[in-house]
Design a protein around this motif. Sequence first.
Motif, PDB file in Angstrom:
ATOM      1  N   TYR A  61       0.580  -1.681   0.010  1.00  0.00           N
ATOM      2  CA  TYR A  61      -0.051  -0.004   0.299  1.00  0.00           C
ATOM      3  C   TYR A  61       0.797   1.338   0.101  1.00  0.00           C
ATOM      4  O   TYR A  61       0.851   2.123  -0.317  1.00  0.00           O
ATOM      5  CB  TYR A  61      -0.808  -0.028   1.428  1.00  0.00           C
ATOM      6  CG  TYR A  61      -2.024  -1.014   1.192  1.00  0.00           C
ATOM      7  CD1 TYR A  61      -3.170  -1.376   0.505  1.00  0.00           C
ATOM      8  CD2 TYR A  61      -1.743  -2.149   1.804  1.00  0.00           C
ATOM      9  CE1 TYR A  61      -3.854  -1.944  -0.130  1.00  0.00           C
ATOM     10  CE2 TYR A  61      -2.781  -2.792   2.217  1.00  0.00           C
ATOM     11  CZ  TYR A  61      -3.501  -3.413   1.067  1.00  0.00           C
ATOM     12  OH  TYR A  61      -4.526  -4.607   0.622  1.00  0.00           O
ATOM     13  N   ASP A  62       1.880   1.217   0.846  1.00  0.00           N
ATOM     14  CA  ASP A  62       3.173   1.772   0.667  1.00  0.00           C
ATOM     15  C   ASP A  62       3.222   2.802  -0.299  1.00  0.00           C
ATOM     16  O   ASP A  62       3.589   3.590  -1.262  1.00  0.00           O
ATOM     17  CB  ASP A  62       4.542   2.089   1.222  1.00  0.00           C
ATOM     18  CG  ASP A  62       3.808   1.965   3.116  1.00  0.00           C
ATOM     19  OD1 ASP A  62       2.278   2.314   3.204  1.00  0.00           O
ATOM     20  OD2 ASP A  62       4.206   1.826   4.183  1.00  0.00           O
ATOM     21  N   ARG A  63       3.366   1.221  -1.811  1.00  0.00           N
ATOM     22  CA  ARG A  63       4.177   1.457  -2.697  1.00  0.00           C
ATOM     23  C   ARG A  63       2.987   2.498  -3.272  1.00  0.00           C
ATOM     24  O   ARG A  63       3.143   2.876  -4.388  1.00  0.00           O
ATOM     25  CB  ARG A  63       4.386   0.118  -3.230  1.00  0.00           C
ATOM     26  CG  ARG A  63       6.169   0.819  -3.393  1.00  0.00           C
ATOM     27  CD  ARG A  63       6.771  -0.630  -4.072  1.00  0.00           C
ATOM     28  NE  ARG A  63       7.112  -1.832  -3.160  1.00  0.00           N
ATOM     29  CZ  ARG A  63       6.556  -2.977  -3.160  1.00  0.00           C
ATOM     30  NH1 ARG A  63       5.627  -3.136  -3.864  1.00  0.00           N
ATOM     31  NH2 ARG A  63       7.180  -3.632  -1.979  1.00  0.00           N
ATOM     32  N   GLY A  84       7.832   3.486  -5.962  1.00  0.00           N
ATOM     33  CA  GLY A  84       6.186   3.143  -6.757  1.00  0.00           C
ATOM     34  C   GLY A  84       6.211   2.129  -7.371  1.00  0.00           C
ATOM     35  O   GLY A  84       5.930   0.654  -6.924  1.00  0.00           O
ATOM     36  N   LEU A  85       4.746   1.757  -7.733  1.00  0.00           N
ATOM     37  CA  LEU A  85       4.083   0.776  -8.406  1.00  0.00           C
ATOM     38  C   LEU A  85       5.575  -0.405  -9.332  1.00  0.00           C
ATOM     39  O   LEU A  85       5.593   0.734 -10.274  1.00  0.00           O
ATOM     40  CB  LEU A  85       2.561   0.616  -9.290  1.00  0.00           C
ATOM     41  CG  LEU A  85       1.845   0.978  -8.507  1.00  0.00           C
ATOM     42  CD1 LEU A  85       0.479   1.108 -10.129  1.00  0.00           C
ATOM     43  CD2 LEU A  85       1.277   0.248  -7.843  1.00  0.00           C
ATOM     44  N   GLU A 145       1.531  -5.507  -9.741  1.00  0.00           N
ATOM     45  CA  GLU A 145       0.825  -5.066  -8.674  1.00  0.00           C
ATOM     46  C   GLU A 145      -0.105  -3.478  -8.832  1.00  0.00           C
ATOM     47  O   GLU A 145      -0.154  -3.384  -9.704  1.00  0.00           O
ATOM     48  CB  GLU A 145       2.250  -4.184  -7.799  1.00  0.00           C
ATOM     49  CG  GLU A 145       2.834  -5.721  -7.198  1.00  0.00           C
ATOM     50  CD  GLU A 145       4.026  -5.007  -5.709  1.00  0.00           C
ATOM     51  OE1 GLU A 145       4.251  -4.884  -5.152  1.00  0.00           O
ATOM     52  OE2 GLU A 145       4.173  -3.184  -5.925  1.00  0.00           O
ATOM     53  N   GLY A 146      -1.194  -3.991  -8.035  1.00  0.00           N
ATOM     54  CA  GLY A 146      -1.915  -2.658  -7.752  1.00  0.00           C
ATOM     55  C   GLY A 146      -3.424  -3.261  -6.768  1.00  0.00           C
ATOM     56  O   GLY A 146      -3.557  -4.615  -6.746  1.00  0.00           O
ATOM     57  N   VAL A 147      -4.369  -2.455  -6.719  1.00  0.00           N
ATOM     58  CA  VAL A 147      -5.586  -2.173  -6.112  1.00  0.00           C
ATOM     59  C   VAL A 147      -6.434  -3.789  -7.312  1.00  0.00           C
ATOM     60  O   VAL A 147      -7.031  -3.191  -8.150  1.00  0.00           O
ATOM     61  CB  VAL A 147      -6.022  -1.639  -5.760  1.00  0.00           C
ATOM     62  CG1 VAL A 147      -7.371  -2.101  -4.366  1.00  0.00           C
ATOM     63  CG2 VAL A 147      -5.355  -1.072  -4.618  1.00  0.00           C
TER      64      VAL A 147
END
Length: 169
Positions: free
Chosen positions: A151-153, A161-162, A166-168
């Motif tokens: 989540y920090d990334r 960053g991402l 990765e991702g939600v």
Amino acid sequence: MSTPGDQPQFASPTDFNIQLADWLSKANRRIHRTLKARPSDRINADTARMLPIPPVDPPGWWRSSLRLPRDHYVRLDTNDYSIHPLAIGRRIEVKADLDQVLAFCEGTEVARHARCWARHQSLTDPAHAAARQRFVPADELEVEQRPLETYDRIFGVIDGGLTSGEGVT
């Protein structure tokens, strides 16, 4: 019996019949002002003028089909009847007659209650209440746990960053 203007209160169909018989015994002693006779003296003449009863039997059951809500109760008239919590979110069929209320889920009986003729009651089967109280301990639940640094990334709190993939979701 109740006074004029009040809604009559009956505990059951049997209670209604008892109160009606009591009232009829009083009403049949008085001579009706317009008819100039007691109602019991007119019953034969009235019966002779009645049409025959239709050959189709009236339905003996009240039926309803619904998806059981989270609170695991169904309403019939003004009363709420509990249903086994295993049926929550599933389609159930509720059947009621003058004496009982039954509920079925996929052909399996999930509730049986005596019909309540009082108003605004909640009827809970102790087995349904006990089943509702059971819970799964947190350590037995299978829940995905993502590392907090993900989540920090995502929100740019840490460098990098991402990364790809990765991702939600």
